[in-house]
Motif scaffolding. Structure first.
Motif, PDB file in Angstrom:
ATOM      1  N   TRP A 168       0.858  -1.177   0.000  1.00  0.00           N
ATOM      2  CA  TRP A 168       0.000   0.000   0.000  1.00  0.00           C
ATOM      3  C   TRP A 168       0.890   1.221   0.000  1.00  0.00           C
ATOM      4  O   TRP A 168       2.086   1.133   0.250  1.00  0.00           O
ATOM      5  N   CYS A 220      -2.331   5.501  -5.937  1.00  0.00           N
ATOM      6  CA  CYS A 220      -1.090   4.782  -6.291  1.00  0.00           C
ATOM      7  C   CYS A 220      -1.361   3.435  -6.931  1.00  0.00           C
ATOM      8  O   CYS A 220      -0.538   2.913  -7.666  1.00  0.00           O
ATOM      9  N   GLY A 221      -2.517   2.847  -6.642  1.00  0.00           N
ATOM     10  CA  GLY A 221      -2.867   1.578  -7.272  1.00  0.00           C
ATOM     11  C   GLY A 221      -2.172   0.362  -6.690  1.00  0.00           C
ATOM     12  O   GLY A 221      -2.149  -0.691  -7.306  1.00  0.00           O
ATOM     13  N   SER A 222      -1.606   0.476  -5.490  1.00  0.00           N
ATOM     14  CA  SER A 222      -0.833  -0.663  -4.979  1.00  0.00           C
ATOM     15  C   SER A 222      -1.580  -1.530  -3.971  1.00  0.00           C
ATOM     16  O   SER A 222      -1.085  -2.586  -3.590  1.00  0.00           O
ATOM     17  N   CYS A 223      -2.765  -1.125  -3.531  1.00  0.00           N
ATOM     18  CA  CYS A 223      -3.417  -1.839  -2.432  1.00  0.00           C
ATOM     19  C   CYS A 223      -4.528  -2.790  -2.901  1.00  0.00           C
ATOM     20  O   CYS A 223      -5.385  -3.160  -2.114  1.00  0.00           O
ATOM     21  N   CYS A 238      -0.576   5.190  -0.946  1.00  0.00           N
ATOM     22  CA  CYS A 238      -1.180   6.529  -0.884  1.00  0.00           C
ATOM     23  C   CYS A 238      -2.384   6.631   0.057  1.00  0.00           C
ATOM     24  O   CYS A 238      -2.681   7.671   0.590  1.00  0.00           O
ATOM     25  N   ARG A 239      -3.087   5.537   0.247  1.00  0.00           N
ATOM     26  CA  ARG A 239      -4.303   5.513   1.069  1.00  0.00           C
ATOM     27  C   ARG A 239      -5.421   6.364   0.481  1.00  0.00           C
ATOM     28  O   ARG A 239      -6.345   6.754   1.178  1.00  0.00           O
TER      29      ARG A 239
END
Ligand code: SF4
Ligand code: FES
Lengths: 129, 247
Positions: free
Chosen positions: B55, B62-65, B57-58
């Motif tokens: 994760w 960012c697209g990572s979570c 940016c919350r």
């Protein structure tokens, strides 16, 4: 240490969401439509064999309740397939006027529902009218 | 009143010792304003520091979570506990990707696919790179939606085609290729045609459409792929009908 685990995709994926189920339903309508085409070809072949004299007999076959039932199913499948397909057209063929998007309904009606209704009307008029 | 809790059933896989994955349950304090990612962070901070996940940016940027939440691909920073409470929430890594550890997937294949469609502006006048390439607002509007992708890969988890054909380039990469093909400054159409027009390119797509449904950025990758199918067909006809002239 890297040791990636490969997992199977859920085998029941096509039942999992509404969109998947609707997709499968649309795909399955093709089977009904293919079935109807086979039937139509068979019917034309028969008609070619028996000619005008046997026409009445062939018609009575078409009027049989089983045949009417199958026709109804094929019709519903074709209508369902057409409606869902026309609803997808704006996504496949988006149109713009300058910076503005042409609204989805306009595209669906102009490329799908409109011509469909006109043609259906014409065929009904030509055959029944 | 005692603190209410909600149970998270979390996928675990430790590559050093596990042959198979397991699920581990955690009871997490329930707050109406918490998203699933808050709950996972709480587990990491308070119960089990070994839990691995990505994760940043919350805030859905960012697209990572991305993870599977009760079987559906979601950005965990964008789904609220309250939408599931009091039921158990099952958290798994994105499907259609090998699992590196716990909720972390291996995205090497995705990165290769992205690269294969040359998602950058291609010009033949690179000797004049100091000039500006102007674009009108309507030229920008032609591809803008397709440029909003955050590479979260939710669409890859939603795509049943990738299960049968892991080589399929997939929704996000094809949408991105289409985005550059639509860009008035780009001249790379022909260079992308081989990969786009291949079996594992746009023609691999069965138009299930779920990629578009799950996309958090309204990119509409399914639409992009169908549009690219039309473009690819036109290009093929042009190449057959006009073999000598300008294609
Ligand atoms: S197209 Fe949408 S779902 Fe797919 S990676 Fe991009 S933002 Fe995520
Ligand atoms: S943490 Fe960045 S998109 Fe969710």
């Amino acid at each position: 240490m890297r040791n990636p685990l490969v997992r199977p995709y859920p085998k029941d994926w096509f039942l999992r969401t509404r969109a998947y189920r609707l997709f499968m339903l649309r795909e399955l309508t093709s089977v009904c439509i293919a079935g109807y085409l086979v039937y139509l070809i068979w019917w034309l072949y028969k008609f070619n064999q028996v000619g005008a004299e046997g026409y009445e007999e062939l018609l009575s076959f078409v009027r049989h309740p089983v045949s009417i039932g199958m026709h109804t199913i094929a019709l519903i499948a074709a209508v369902w397939h057409s409606i869902t397909w026309f609803n997808l057209t704006p996504s496949v063929m988006p149109m713009r006027i300058g910076e503005d998007k042409v609204p989805d309904v306009v595209i669906s009606i102009a490329t799908g529902f409109g011509p469909w209704l006109v043609l259906t009307g014409f065929i009904l008029w030509a055959t029944l009218g | 009143m005692p603190q209410e809790t909600i149970t998270l059933e979390v996928f675990r896989y430790r590559p050093e010792e596990d042959k198979q994955s397991t699920f581990q349950n955690y009871d997490v304090p329930y707050h109406e304003h918490w998203v699933v990612l808050d709950a996972i962070n709480w587990i990491k901070d308070n119960v089990d520091g070994t839990l691995s996940y990505r994760w940043s940016c919350r805030m859905g940027v960012c697209g990572s979570c991305g993870m599977m939440i009760n079987g559906e691909p979601k950005l965990t920073c964008a789904v609220f506990l309250k939408d599931y409470f009091p039921k158990v929430i099952r958290v798994e890594p994105l499907v259609n990707f090998p699992v590196e550890r716990d909720l972390v997937i291996d995205m090497d294949g995705f990165m290769e696919k992205l690269k294969s469609v040359k998602p950058w502006i291609i010009r033949d006048d690179t000797d004049q790179m100091d000039q500006e390439y102007l674009q009108t607002p309507s030229q920008l509007a032609a591809y803008k939606d397709f440029s909003m992708c955050i590479n979260c890969m939710l669409c890859y988890s939603a795509c049943p085609v990738l299960d049968g054909d892991p080589e399929f380039i997939g929704p996000a990469a094809l949408a991105l290729a289409h985005r550059y093909n639509l860009d008035s400054r780009d001249k790379g159409n022909e260079q992308r045609q081989d990969i786009m027009g291949a079996e594992e390119g746009v023609w691999g797509c069965a138009f299930v459409g779920e990629c578009t449904e799950v996309c958090p950025k309204n990119v509409n990758p399914a639409g992009a792929i169908q549009q690219a199918k039309i473009a690819s067909t036109k290009a093929w006809y042009r190449s057959v009908l006009l073999p000598w002239g300008k294609r």
